[in-house]
Design a protein around this motif. Structure first.
Motif, mmCIF file in Angstrom:
data_model
loop_
_atom_site.group_PDB
_atom_site.id
_atom_site.type_symbol
_atom_site.label_atom_id
_atom_site.label_comp_id
_atom_site.label_asym_id
_atom_site.label_seq_id
_atom_site.Cartn_x
_atom_site.Cartn_y
_atom_site.Cartn_z
ATOM 1 N N ALA A 54 0.784 -1.277 0.156
ATOM 2 C CA ALA A 54 -0.004 0.067 0.055
ATOM 3 C C ALA A 54 0.907 1.310 0.036
ATOM 4 C CB ALA A 54 -0.900 0.011 1.083
ATOM 5 N N PRO A 55 1.831 1.394 0.879
ATOM 6 C CA PRO A 55 2.592 2.651 0.784
ATOM 7 C C PRO A 55 3.382 2.771 -0.464
ATOM 8 C CG PRO A 55 3.102 1.369 2.998
ATOM 9 C CD PRO A 55 2.208 0.553 1.886
ATOM 10 N N ASN A 56 3.846 1.829 -1.219
ATOM 11 C CA ASN A 56 4.509 1.717 -2.489
ATOM 12 C C ASN A 56 3.403 2.440 -3.390
ATOM 13 O OD1 ASN A 56 6.907 1.041 -1.623
ATOM 14 N ND2 ASN A 56 6.179 -1.073 -1.752
ATOM 15 N N LEU A 76 3.987 7.553 4.896
ATOM 16 C CA LEU A 76 4.023 6.221 4.461
ATOM 17 C C LEU A 76 5.381 5.306 4.647
ATOM 18 C CD1 LEU A 76 2.250 6.988 1.022
ATOM 19 C CD2 LEU A 76 1.421 5.745 2.980
ATOM 20 N N MET A 77 6.482 5.905 4.736
ATOM 21 C CA MET A 77 7.760 5.286 4.730
ATOM 22 C C MET A 77 7.840 4.887 6.340
ATOM 23 S SD MET A 77 10.656 4.191 3.793
ATOM 24 C CE MET A 77 10.789 4.993 2.326
ATOM 25 N N GLN A 78 7.341 5.516 7.260
ATOM 26 C CA GLN A 78 7.171 4.868 8.797
ATOM 27 C C GLN A 78 6.043 3.700 8.651
ATOM 28 O OE1 GLN A 78 6.041 8.369 11.075
ATOM 29 N NE2 GLN A 78 8.189 9.071 11.310
ATOM 30 N N ALA A 79 5.119 3.799 8.084
ATOM 31 C CA ALA A 79 4.071 2.659 7.959
ATOM 32 C C ALA A 79 4.863 1.438 7.162
ATOM 33 C CB ALA A 79 2.788 3.288 7.087
ATOM 34 N N LEU A 80 5.603 1.808 6.145
ATOM 35 C CA LEU A 80 6.221 0.585 5.677
ATOM 36 C C LEU A 80 7.232 -0.069 6.574
ATOM 37 C CD1 LEU A 80 6.806 -1.060 2.939
ATOM 38 C CD2 LEU A 80 8.484 0.718 2.332
ATOM 39 N N ASP A 81 8.003 0.759 7.230
ATOM 40 C CA ASP A 81 8.901 0.215 8.412
ATOM 41 C C ASP A 81 8.334 -0.650 9.239
ATOM 42 O OD1 ASP A 81 10.937 1.426 7.131
ATOM 43 O OD2 ASP A 81 11.171 3.119 8.455
ATOM 44 N N VAL A 82 7.039 -0.172 9.934
ATOM 45 C CA VAL A 82 6.576 -0.994 10.917
ATOM 46 C C VAL A 82 6.023 -2.179 10.538
ATOM 47 C CG1 VAL A 82 4.301 -0.914 12.602
ATOM 48 C CG2 VAL A 82 5.614 1.202 12.379
ATOM 49 N N LEU A 83 5.347 -2.285 9.293
ATOM 50 C CA LEU A 83 4.756 -3.386 8.850
ATOM 51 C C LEU A 83 6.069 -4.405 8.510
ATOM 52 C CD1 LEU A 83 1.919 -1.841 6.577
ATOM 53 C CD2 LEU A 83 1.690 -3.094 8.501
ATOM 54 N N SER A 84 6.783 -3.861 7.814
ATOM 55 C CA SER A 84 7.995 -4.808 7.332
ATOM 56 C C SER A 84 8.700 -5.358 8.641
ATOM 57 C CB SER A 84 9.160 -3.993 6.552
ATOM 58 O OG SER A 84 8.617 -3.427 5.302
#
Length: 99
Positions: A54-56, A76-84
């Protein structure tokens, strides 16, 4: 969580499971269920994987899903980090629990 959209599943994971716990503690709880329930494992992984995509795609809804928990993201970068991180922690815990 079956037959529900990945968005709803991801929102539920963060609102109810992550809530005020660490990702590590939440991963342990989810693994307790998913070890005996392959469908639950698949639903969880699908929700996380779709959340990572989604962030991508510029989908800012994922930030709201995460912010329903004790975790707060502002980009979105922080969201991607948390999800990863969550996926990595979960898969590590899942593999260790199978041993």
């Amino acid at each position: 969580m079956a037959n529900v959209s990945w968005e709803r599943n991801l929102s539920k994971i963060f609102a109810s499971s992550v809530n005020q716990q660490s990702l590590e503690d939440t991963a342990e709880l989810i693994v307790d269920v998913s070890l005996d329930d392959q469908e639950y494992h698949n639903i969880f992984i699908n929700a996380i994987d779709q959340g990572i995509r989604a962030p991508n795609d510029g989908d800012i809804r994922v930030m709201g899903f995460i912010n329903k928990s004790g975790y707060k993201v502002n980009s979105l970068m922080q969201a991607l980090d948390v999800l990863s991180d969550f996926k990595e922690i979960y898969l590590r815990e899942f593999e260790q629990s199978k041993e």
